[in-house]
Design a protein around this motif. Sequence first.
Motif, short mmCIF file in Angstrom:
data_model
loop_
_atom_site.label_atom_id
_atom_site.label_comp_id
_atom_site.label_asym_id
_atom_site.label_seq_id
_atom_site.Cartn_x
_atom_site.Cartn_y
_atom_site.Cartn_z
N THR A 175 6.89 28.15 85.27
CA THR A 175 8.26 27.69 85.09
C THR A 175 8.60 26.72 86.20
N PRO A 199 13.62 32.52 87.68
CA PRO A 199 14.56 32.78 86.58
C PRO A 199 16.03 32.79 87.01
N ILE A 240 17.34 29.21 87.20
CA ILE A 240 17.55 28.66 85.85
C ILE A 240 18.82 29.25 85.25
#
Length: 83
Positions: A25, A29, A32
Amino acid sequence: MLATLMTTALTVGAEAAGDETKAPTIAPPFVIGITLFAFFVVLLFVTLSYTNLGRRHEPTEEHADPHRQHPNKHDRHQGAASH
């Protein structure tokens, strides 16, 4: 033919189940998630900035002009001479 398709599907499925590498990625997370939350908050404020458009002027009745090329079909024939 159907047996060949089924065995191919089972083979591909078995090979895919053994491969458990995670896709990379661009950021963790939570970064994001925070970025998406901020983006949607900005969209919320842009949407709310247009709420006053309906309150600019007092609503006025539209006159039924029989000479319009595309007359309003919802005027209940107020401008028509006869129906």
